[in-house]
Design a protein around this motif. Structure first.
Motif, PDB file in Angstrom:
ATOM      1  N   THR A  50      42.967  38.941  28.912  1.00  0.00           N
ATOM      2  CA  THR A  50      42.583  39.189  30.294  1.00  0.00           C
ATOM      3  C   THR A  50      41.581  40.325  30.319  1.00  0.00           C
ATOM      4  OG1 THR A  50      43.409  39.496  32.542  1.00  0.00           O
ATOM      5  CG2 THR A  50      44.438  40.839  30.834  1.00  0.00           C
ATOM      6  N   THR A  71      49.226  32.170  35.155  1.00  0.00           N
ATOM      7  CA  THR A  71      49.955  31.437  36.198  1.00  0.00           C
ATOM      8  C   THR A  71      50.537  30.147  35.619  1.00  0.00           C
ATOM      9  OG1 THR A  71      48.488  32.324  37.868  1.00  0.00           O
ATOM     10  CG2 THR A  71      49.753  30.386  38.483  1.00  0.00           C
ATOM     11  N   SER A 120      51.447  30.984  46.743  1.00  0.00           N
ATOM     12  CA  SER A 120      50.077  31.478  46.657  1.00  0.00           C
ATOM     13  C   SER A 120      50.040  32.561  45.596  1.00  0.00           C
ATOM     14  CB  SER A 120      49.668  32.045  48.019  1.00  0.00           C
ATOM     15  OG  SER A 120      48.412  32.687  47.930  1.00  0.00           O
ATOM     16  N   GLU A 130      45.286  36.549  44.332  1.00  0.00           N
ATOM     17  CA  GLU A 130      44.526  37.507  45.144  1.00  0.00           C
ATOM     18  C   GLU A 130      45.219  37.563  46.499  1.00  0.00           C
ATOM     19  OE1 GLU A 130      40.892  35.894  46.822  1.00  0.00           O
ATOM     20  OE2 GLU A 130      41.320  33.982  45.856  1.00  0.00           O
ATOM     21  N   TYR A 148      52.864  38.247  43.976  1.00  0.00           N
ATOM     22  CA  TYR A 148      52.012  39.265  43.343  1.00  0.00           C
ATOM     23  C   TYR A 148      52.509  39.545  41.931  1.00  0.00           C
ATOM     24  CZ  TYR A 148      50.158  43.646  41.814  1.00  0.00           C
ATOM     25  OH  TYR A 148      49.550  44.602  41.043  1.00  0.00           O
ATOM     26  N   TRP A 149      51.618  39.385  40.984  1.00  0.00           N
ATOM     27  CA  TRP A 149      51.922  39.738  39.595  1.00  0.00           C
ATOM     28  C   TRP A 149      50.636  39.741  38.798  1.00  0.00           C
ATOM     29  CZ3 TRP A 149      52.424  35.523  35.710  1.00  0.00           C
ATOM     30  CH2 TRP A 149      52.185  34.244  36.250  1.00  0.00           C
ATOM     31  N   GLN A 150      50.720  39.900  37.510  1.00  0.00           N
ATOM     32  CA  GLN A 150      49.532  40.033  36.658  1.00  0.00           C
ATOM     33  C   GLN A 150      49.800  39.408  35.285  1.00  0.00           C
ATOM     34  OE1 GLN A 150      49.719  44.426  36.568  1.00  0.00           O
ATOM     35  NE2 GLN A 150      47.853  44.422  37.813  1.00  0.00           N
ATOM     36  N   GLU A 208      49.661  40.946  32.722  1.00  0.00           N
ATOM     37  CA  GLU A 208      50.448  41.971  32.045  1.00  0.00           C
ATOM     38  C   GLU A 208      51.924  41.931  32.422  1.00  0.00           C
ATOM     39  OE1 GLU A 208      47.682  42.374  33.684  1.00  0.00           O
ATOM     40  OE2 GLU A 208      46.356  43.855  32.783  1.00  0.00           O
ATOM     41  N   ASP A 227      46.050  48.212  41.073  1.00  0.00           N
ATOM     42  CA  ASP A 227      45.881  47.760  42.457  1.00  0.00           C
ATOM     43  C   ASP A 227      46.296  48.842  43.444  1.00  0.00           C
ATOM     44  OD1 ASP A 227      45.099  44.892  42.352  1.00  0.00           O
ATOM     45  OD2 ASP A 227      46.976  44.703  41.232  1.00  0.00           O
ATOM     46  N   ILE A 237      48.940  44.026  49.375  1.00  0.00           N
ATOM     47  CA  ILE A 237      48.032  44.414  48.294  1.00  0.00           C
ATOM     48  C   ILE A 237      46.636  44.574  48.886  1.00  0.00           C
ATOM     49  CG2 ILE A 237      47.090  43.780  46.032  1.00  0.00           C
ATOM     50  CD1 ILE A 237      50.163  44.138  46.066  1.00  0.00           C
ATOM     51  N   GLY A 282      40.294  34.240  42.211  1.00  0.00           N
ATOM     52  CA  GLY A 282      41.586  34.445  41.566  1.00  0.00           C
ATOM     53  C   GLY A 282      41.481  34.677  40.068  1.00  0.00           C
ATOM     54  N   ARG A 331      40.185  37.081  36.975  1.00  0.00           N
ATOM     55  CA  ARG A 331      39.873  38.472  36.773  1.00  0.00           C
ATOM     56  C   ARG A 331      38.693  38.650  35.859  1.00  0.00           C
ATOM     57  NH1 ARG A 331      45.126  41.557  34.954  1.00  0.00           N
ATOM     58  NH2 ARG A 331      43.945  43.160  33.923  1.00  0.00           N
TER      59      ARG A 331
HETATM   60  C1  WT7 Z   1      45.451  40.695  39.602  1.00  0.00           C
HETATM   61  C2  WT7 Z   1      46.049  40.098  38.367  1.00  0.00           C
HETATM   62  C3  WT7 Z   1      49.285  36.649  38.583  1.00  0.00           C
HETATM   63  C4  WT7 Z   1      48.602  35.494  38.099  1.00  0.00           C
HETATM   64  C5  WT7 Z   1      47.192  35.328  38.542  1.00  0.00           C
HETATM   65  C6  WT7 Z   1      46.304  36.514  38.373  1.00  0.00           C
HETATM   66  C7  WT7 Z   1      45.555  40.181  41.885  1.00  0.00           C
HETATM   67  C8  WT7 Z   1      47.469  38.543  41.854  1.00  0.00           C
HETATM   68  C9  WT7 Z   1      48.107  38.579  43.929  1.00  0.00           C
HETATM   69  C10 WT7 Z   1      48.679  38.432  45.230  1.00  0.00           C
HETATM   70  C11 WT7 Z   1      47.197  40.070  45.989  1.00  0.00           C
HETATM   71  C12 WT7 Z   1      47.055  39.503  43.774  1.00  0.00           C
HETATM   72  C13 WT7 Z   1      45.841  41.656  41.681  1.00  0.00           C
HETATM   73  C14 WT7 Z   1      46.335  41.717  40.249  1.00  0.00           C
HETATM   74  N1  WT7 Z   1      46.673  39.438  42.463  1.00  0.00           N
HETATM   75  N2  WT7 Z   1      48.320  38.004  42.729  1.00  0.00           N
HETATM   76  N3  WT7 Z   1      49.667  37.557  45.477  1.00  0.00           N
HETATM   77  N4  WT7 Z   1      48.186  39.200  46.224  1.00  0.00           N
HETATM   78  N5  WT7 Z   1      46.603  40.245  44.808  1.00  0.00           N
HETATM   79  O1  WT7 Z   1      46.577  37.232  37.204  1.00  0.00           O
HETATM   80  O2  WT7 Z   1      44.292  37.480  36.244  1.00  0.00           O
HETATM   81  O3  WT7 Z   1      46.173  39.004  35.543  1.00  0.00           O
HETATM   82  O4  WT7 Z   1      45.122  39.177  37.831  1.00  0.00           O
HETATM   83  O5  WT7 Z   1      45.275  39.658  40.579  1.00  0.00           O
HETATM   84  O6  WT7 Z   1      44.661  42.377  41.822  1.00  0.00           O
HETATM   85  O7  WT7 Z   1      46.191  42.975  39.653  1.00  0.00           O
HETATM   86  P1  WT7 Z   1      45.516  38.229  36.624  1.00  0.00           P
END
Ligand code: WT7
Length: 646
Positions: free
Chosen positions: A261, A308, A382, A385, A410-412, A414, A497, A509, A521, A523
C-alpha cells in the motif's frame, strides 16, 4: 444543523446477531476483558492446536509488540474450505460472473478444495516451502482465490498485486518480497478490453532473475510467449498434481500474506499480516457487521488486489462458509445496470462497495436500478473513503429500497479488518459517519500537541491498543513501521486520518492528514506520482496534490516545473501522463497537469503542498499563512496560470 438519522429496522432488532444492548455489553466487555472476549471470538475458527495465550500487545514509547493467539496453530485454507466442504461440498462457494455477460461459472466447495489442493501440490513441486513468498498477478477469477488459499494451505505467503498495476509497479513488488514463483494469466478482461498481463510479467521479469517459475492461467486463450524452463500453463501444472493435500499447521503468528500500500514517502509498504489474529478479526467482523447468516449470498465488488477483497470478499466470508459472488468486470459495462442485474440473478443478500462507484452510477439515474428486482438485498456496505450524504441517501433509497442498513466501514490495509462501523441491528445510522468502534477497538482523538480530545471534538485518529487483525510490520522494514504508525503520538497507533466525534459518540472521518490521497477509494502517495513525473527527462520538479473530484472523491493535480529551455506543450502533457501510467498504472493518471515556472517553497526549500492543495481546490485567494513562502510571486504566477482559460 440537524442530520437525518436512520433507525435500526424493526425486523433486524430481533433477528440480528448483535442488538443495541448486546453491543453496549459486548463492547464494554471487550475493553474490560480483552483476553476473555477474544478467546470467545476465536472460536469462530477451527484450531489445530488451541492457543493458551490470547493477547500479548504493547504500544509503549519504548516498545511496540503485537502478538495474538501466539501459541495456537491453525490453517487458513482449512478454515475457509475443508470444514465447509465436509458438510456441504456440493453447495456453491463462488458464483463467478465474468466480464462478458453470460460468461459465468459456479465453483462448489468441493471444486474449490480440489483446485486449491492441486495448486498447493503444484507449488510444492516448484519448490515453494512454508514461509516462501508467492506473487499473484491475476484478474478477478476463481483462480486468484485458489492461488491465495493454496499458498495458505502450505504455509506460503501470498502477495497479490492488483492487475491494473504496470509492469514496473509489479516488478517493485516482486523484488521487495523476493518471490521465486508468480501466478498470472495470459490476459485480463475489463469492460471488453484486453489487459496484457503476461506481457507485463515478461517486461517485469526482464530485470528480475529472482522469479524462477511462472504459472499462467488461460483466461482469454490468446497467444502469449512462454519462456522455456520458466513459464508453465496453470491448467497443465494442476492436471499433473495430486488432489490430496493435507493443510499444513502453522503458528498463529506465521505470516499469511503481504499486501502493498502507498505511504506518504518512498516506495509502497509491504504490510505483513499473520494468520490467527487476522482470520479471527476478519471472520468475526464479517459476521457481525453484515449480520451474516448461513445461506446469505455476499457480493463484494472489490478487486482481489486490494485489502477489501482479501478480508471481506475472501477470508472473512469463506471462513464463515458464505457463498460469494465474484465479479470480474466493471459496474458500467456493457451498461450501468450490470451490478443490479448480478444482484437480481444471484439473489444477493449482502452487497459491499465503494462510494466512488455509487457516485458514478448516480449519474445514470434511477432507471438502470429500477429495471431489476433487488428485493433480496438485506445489508449494504461502504468502504474506502468517506461517503458523502447524497451518495449515501441514493444508495439507501434507490438501491436498498429504504430497507437496508448501510454499513460504512472504516479501516485500512494496515488494520487488516474493520475498526469503526455501525452494526446493523444495534445502531441508528447517520449518513457519512462510520459510527462506533468495533469490539476491542479503542479510538482516541489527539490534538496536534498530543493531548486527548474528550467528548465532542476533532483530532488525529489514533488507537490506544492493538486488535487481532493489525499488520505486524512492514516487510523488511520494522523501523519504517514504527516510525510511520507509532512515532507521531508515542503510545498510540496513528492512522494518518483526521476524525470528528459528535455528541452521540459517532465518528466522522475527515480524510488523510498526510501526503496520501484517496482516488476512487485507492490509496496513492503523492510522492510516488511525483517521482514518476520527475523521471521524465524534461521535468525539473513536480508537486502532486489531491483535488476535489465529483466522482473519484479526490483527483490528482500535478504542478510541473520543466527544465530550462523545454517548451510547454500538450504533447508533453500526454507524455507525462504516459510516464505515470507506465511507472504506476492507470489509477495514478493525473487529472490535471499545470506548468509551474517554480514551485512555492519555504526558506529551507520544502515544497508547500498546503498552498498548492488550496489552489488545486479552486481557492485562489485564501492561502493561509504565506509568511513561510520564500518568494510570494511564485504563488501569484501559479494562480494566474491555473485560472487561464483552457
Ligand atoms: C484509507 C485506507 C479499508 C479498505 C479500503 C481502503 C480511507 C477507508 C473509509 C471509510 C472514510 C475511509 C482512510 C484510510 N478510508 N475506509 N469508511 N470512511 N475513510 O484501504 O487503501 O488501506 O486506505 O482509506 O483514509 O486511512 P486503504
Amino acid at each position: 444543523m440537524s442530520q437525518p438519522v436512520f433507525p435500526v429496522p424493526a425486523a433486524l432488532k430481533s433477528t440480528a446477531h448483535v442488538d443495541a444492548q448486546a453491543y453496549q455489553e459486548l463492547y464494554r466487555r471487550s475493553l474490560d476483558d480483552p483476553e476473555g472476549f477474544w478467546r470467545e471470538q476465536a472460536q469462530i475458527l477451527d484450531w489445530a492446536k488451541p492457543f493458551t495465550s490470547v493477547k500479548n500487545t504493547r504500544y509503549s514509547p519504548d516498545e511496540v509488540a503485537i502478538e495474538w493467539f501466539a501459541d495456537g496453530r491453525l490453517n487458513a485454507s482449512f478454515n475457509c474450505l475443508d470444514r465447509h466442504a465436509r458438510d456441504r461440498g456440493g453447495d456453491a462457494a463462488i458464483l463467478w460472473e465474468g466480464d462478458t455477460p453470460g460468461d459465468s461459472r459456479t465453483v462448489t466447495w468441493n471444486d474449490l478444495k480440489q483446485e486449491v489442493s492441486r495448486l498447493a501440490n503444484a507449488l510444492k513441486a516448484l519448490g515453494v516451502r512454508k514461509g516462501d513468498f508467492v506473487s499473484v498477478y491475476l484478474p478477478v477469477v476463481p483462480e486468484a482465490i485458489a492461488a491465495m488459499l493454496a499458498c495458505a494451505r502450505i504455509g506460503a505467503v501470498h502477495s497479490v498485486v492488483f492487475s491494473g498495476f504496470s509492469a514496473q509497479a509489479l516488478a517493485g513488488r516482486i523484488e521487495d518480497c523476493r518471490s521465486r514463483v508468480l501466478i498470472t494469466a495470459d490476459e485480463g478482461l475489463r469492460a471488453g478490453k484486453h489487459v496484457p498481463l503476461k506481457k507485463n510479467v515478461d517486461v517485469a521479469l526482464e530485470s528480475l532473475p529472482v522469479v524462477e517459475h511462472v504459472l499462467v492461467v488461460r483466461r482469454t486463450g490468446c497467444e502469449v510467449p512462454m519462456t522455456a524452463g520458466r513459464d508453465r500453463w496453470y491448467d497443465e501444472a494442476l492436471a499433473e498434481a495430486s488432489v490430496d493435500s493435507p493443510p499444513v499447521e502453522v503458528g498463529a503468528e506465521d505470516p499469511l500474506f503481504v499486501l502493498y500500500t502507498s505511504g506518504s514517502t518512498g516506495k509502497p509498504k509491504g504490510m505483513l499480516h499473520t494468520t490467527g489474529g487476522y482470520l479471527v478479526h476478519a471472520a468475526a467482523s464479517f459476521r457481525a457487521m453484515f449480520d451474516y447468516h448461513p445461506g446469505d449470498v455476499h457480493f463484494c465488488t472489490a478487486d482481489v488486489g486490494w485489502v477489501t477483497a482479501h478480508t471481506y470478499l475472501i477470508y472473512g466470508p469463506l471462513a464463515n462458509g458464505a457463498t460469494i459472488v465474484l465479479f470480474e468486470g466493471v459496474p458500467t459495462w456493457p451498461d450501468a445496470s450490470r451490478w443490479w442485474q448480478i444482484i437480481e440473478t444471484y439473489k444477493v443478500n449482502i452487497f459491499y462497495t465503494a462510494p466512488t462507484a455509487i457516485r458514478s452510477l448516480m449519474r445514470d439515474g434511477e432507471g438502470p436500478v429500477r429495471r431489476h428486482d433487488l428485493s433480496s438485498l438485506r445489508i449494504m456496505g461502504s468502504v474506502g473513503e468517506p461517503i458523502n450524504p447524497e451518495a449515501w441517501i441514493w444508495y439507501h433509497e434507490v438501491v436498498g429500497g429504504g430497507r437496508c442498513p448501510i454499513i460504512d466501514t472504516y479501516w485500512q490495509t494496515e488494520t487488516g479488518a474493520v475498526l469503526l462501523c455501525p452494526l446493523p441491528g444495534a445502531m441508528d445510522l447517520k449518513p457519512g459517519s462510520a459510527a462506533k468502534p468495533f469490539f476491542g477497538v479503542r479510538p482516541v482523538l489527539l490534538a496536534g500537541d498530543g493531548t486527548i480530545v474528550e467528548g465532542e471534538g476533532a483530532g488525529n485518529l489514533c488507537f490506544a491498543d492493538s486488535w487481532p487483525g493489525q499488520a505486524r510490520t512492514i516487510l523488511g522494514d520494522r523501523e519504517r513501521f514504527l516510525k510511520t504508525y507509532f512515532s507521531t503520538f508515542p503510545g498510540y497507533y496513528f492512522t494518518g486520518d483526521g476524525a470528528r466525534r459528535d455528541e452521540d459518540g459517532y465518528y466522522w472521518i475527515t480524510g488523510r492528514l498526510d501526503d496520501v490521497i484517496n482516488v476512487s477509494g485507492h490509496r496513492l502517495g503523492t510522492v510516488e506520482v511525483e517521482s514518476a513525473l520527475a523521471s521524465h527527462p524534461s521535468v525539473a520538479e513536480a508537486a502532486v496534490v489531491g483535488m476535489p473530484h465529483e466522482i473519484k472523491g479526490q483527483g490528482i493535480f500535478a504542478f510541473v516545473t520543466l527544465k530550462d529551455g523545454v517548451a510547454e506543450s500538450d504533447n508533453l502533457r500526454r507524455d507525462l501522463v504516459q510516464v505515470v501510467r507506465t511507472r504506476i498504472g492507470p489509477i495514478a493518471t493525473p487529472d490535471r497537469i499545470e506548468w509551474a515556472p517554480q514551485l512555492p517553497k519555504n526558506r529551507s526549500g520544502k515544497i508547500l503542498r498546503r498552498i498548492l492543495t488550496r489552489i488545486a481546490a479552486g481557492d485562489y485567494e485564501n492561502h493561509g499563512d504565506t509568511s513561510t513562502v520564500a518568494d510570494p510571486t511564485v504563488v501569484a504566477e501559479i494562480v494566474r496560470r491555473v485560472q487561464l482559460p483552457k
